[in-house]
Design a protein around this motif. Structure first.
Motif, PDB file in Angstrom:
ATOM      1  N   ARG A  18      -8.652   3.169  -4.960  1.00 34.87           N
ATOM      2  CA  ARG A  18      -7.476   2.363  -4.603  1.00 34.87           C
ATOM      3  C   ARG A  18      -7.794   0.872  -4.603  1.00 34.87           C
ATOM      4  N   ALA A  68      -3.589   7.635  -9.025  1.00 31.02           N
ATOM      5  CA  ALA A  68      -2.645   8.434  -8.240  1.00 31.02           C
ATOM      6  C   ALA A  68      -2.789   9.918  -8.540  1.00 31.02           C
ATOM      7  N   ALA A  95       3.760   7.158  -5.006  1.00 29.63           N
ATOM      8  CA  ALA A  95       4.379   5.900  -5.439  1.00 29.63           C
ATOM      9  C   ALA A  95       4.249   4.826  -4.361  1.00 29.63           C
ATOM     10  N   VAL A  96       4.436   5.211  -3.097  1.00 32.87           N
ATOM     11  CA  VAL A  96       4.318   4.249  -1.999  1.00 32.87           C
ATOM     12  C   VAL A  96       2.874   3.763  -1.866  1.00 32.87           C
ATOM     13  N   SER A  97       1.905   4.686  -1.972  1.00 32.09           N
ATOM     14  CA  SER A  97       0.498   4.291  -1.898  1.00 32.09           C
ATOM     15  C   SER A  97       0.135   3.324  -3.022  1.00 32.09           C
ATOM     16  N   THR A  98       0.647   3.590  -4.224  1.00 31.90           N
ATOM     17  CA  THR A  98       0.394   2.684  -5.349  1.00 31.90           C
ATOM     18  C   THR A  98       1.037   1.325  -5.115  1.00 31.90           C
ATOM     19  N   ALA A  99       2.254   1.315  -4.581  1.00 28.85           N
ATOM     20  CA  ALA A  99       2.926   0.050  -4.296  1.00 28.85           C
ATOM     21  C   ALA A  99       2.165  -0.767  -3.264  1.00 28.85           C
ATOM     22  N   CYS A 102      -1.012  -2.218  -5.010  1.00 28.24           N
ATOM     23  CA  CYS A 102      -0.650  -3.287  -5.950  1.00 28.24           C
ATOM     24  C   CYS A 102      -0.130  -4.525  -5.222  1.00 28.24           C
ATOM     25  N   PRO A 152       3.545  -4.320  -8.660  1.00 25.89           N
ATOM     26  CA  PRO A 152       3.852  -3.230  -7.714  1.00 25.89           C
ATOM     27  C   PRO A 152       5.048  -2.383  -8.125  1.00 25.89           C
ATOM     28  N   SER A 156       4.434   1.532  -9.202  1.00 20.83           N
ATOM     29  CA  SER A 156       5.016   2.608  -8.398  1.00 20.83           C
ATOM     30  C   SER A 156       6.031   3.412  -9.198  1.00 20.83           C
ATOM     31  N   ALA A 160       5.780   7.410 -10.052  1.00 20.50           N
ATOM     32  CA  ALA A 160       6.871   8.315  -9.686  1.00 20.50           C
ATOM     33  C   ALA A 160       7.362   9.117 -10.884  1.00 20.50           C
TER      34      ALA A 160
END
Length: 356
Positions: A18, A68, A95-99, A102, A152, A156, A160
């Motif tokens: 991450r 992800a 998606a939230v973790s990636t956002a 980022c 971001p 995300s 998704a």
């Protein structure tokens, strides 16, 4: 909140992946801000630079998707499904973790950018960054925030939408890959050394190699097993064929990066490529190479996780660990022996198309 709790409780290796996404996002965000600063000073030549800045953005998003997919917190489990966390909600968590990762990178990029311009605590490094980032001109706030939000939001959204798909024949995308690679060479030959033409041609070539990557990996597996194979070559070849769909795409992107490097070397004595982000060209190339390499390594980790059951079964049957390590080395050597000449050949065709 659930995504943050899962991220906080993850293992160090997961956290490191991450952080790689956050670092890539920071590099891309800084590059976009530098392009914006250059556009405020020289609006006429800003569009080609913005086009080439999309390449680091694309590879950063691809890295975010790969990370992800290997995140254990977003893997479907029976207990989580019983608690109401099915595939859709787990995709949302990913998606939230990636956002979050980022966004952290974008904030870091903004802080470093403003620090180098001297907008925070004076001019560091004797003001060397002030001239490069045009500190004498005001930075458009709305445009800056918009560019920083691109990574971001795009990352995300890609996570998704990148849900696991049904298995498909490995060779199904080979004709499309060859056709797109040929179209890329044709575009470069038609457009000559124009910036937009080079970008469009290289993008088509990269997409074609990525589509042809699974078939190329499968063919490497068949090559390893040819001519009366023993147990070791059978193990290595079957492993490559099973991993073809998963590893082939990132491998094709790495070949595309190698094509770009070989092409630059081929054109070094002929004026070079019309590709320049100014003094940030070197860091941008390093960012692209690092993201593509990290994507391939992350995908290899995903493939290793998928082979965990097979590996345990082989060890239960008494297979020495040395045999498994030798098979992995044989797989990597075969891919290297096939992909390097292929990349060199495509690069020679690209150089010939650009100097036509």
């Amino acid at each position: 909140m659930l995504a943050l709790r899962l991220a906080r409780g993850s293992r160090p290796l997961v956290q490191l992946r991450r952080l790689l996404v956050a670092a890539a996002s920071a590099g891309t965000g800084f590059l976009l801000l530098a392009v914006l600063a250059e556009a405020t000073a020289h609006p006429a030549g800003s569009f080609p630079r913005l086009l080439w800045a999309l390449v680091p953005l694309a590879v950063t998003v691809r890295l975010a998707v790969a990370v992800a997919r290997t995140d254990p917190a977003t893997r479907p489990l029976e207990g989580l499904s019983a608690a109401g966390l099915g595939p859709v909600r787990l995709t949302l968590v990913a998606a939230v973790s990636t956002a979050v990762a980022c966004t952290l990178g974008s904030v870091l990029a903004l802080a470093v950018f403003l620090h180098l311009r001297g907008d925070v605590t004076g001019l560091p490094f004797d003001g060397a960054g002030a001239g490069l980032l045009h500190a004498e001109l005001p930075l458009p706030v709305a445009a800056s925030l918009t560019l920083l939000a691109v990574v971001p939001l795009t990352g995300s959204a890609a996570v998704a939408l990148a849900r696991p798909r049904a298995p498909r024949p490995v060779h199904a995308s080979l004709p499309w890959g060859v056709a797109l690679t040929a179209c890329g060479l044709a575009v470069e030959a038609y457009a000559g050394r124009g910036t937009a033409g080079v970008l469009a041609g290289w993008s088509l070539t990269a997409l074609g190699l990525a589509l042809a990557g699974p078939a190329l990996t499968y063919a490497c597996g068949a090559l390893v097993q040819s001519a009366r194979p023993g147990a070791l070559r059978l193990l290595a070849g079957r492993g490559l064929q099973e991993e073809a769909c998963r590893v082939g795409g990132p491998l094709g992107l790495l070949c595309a990066v190698a094509v770009g490097g070989f092409t630059v070397l081929a054109l070094r004595d002929r004026g070079g490529l019309p590709v320049s982000l100014g003094p940030l060209t070197g860091p941008a190339v390093a960012l692209v190479v690092a993201c593509v390499a990290a994507t391939l390594l992350t995908t290899a980790v995903e493939a290793r996780q998928a082979r965990a059951e097979t590996r345990q079964t082989l060890r239960g049957l008494g297979t020495p660990g040395r045999v498994l390590r030798t098979a992995a080395t044989l797989r990597a050597t075969t891919l290297l022996a096939v992909c390097v000449p292929l990349s060199w050949g495509v690069a020679q065709l690209t150089a010939a198309a650009l100097t036509r």
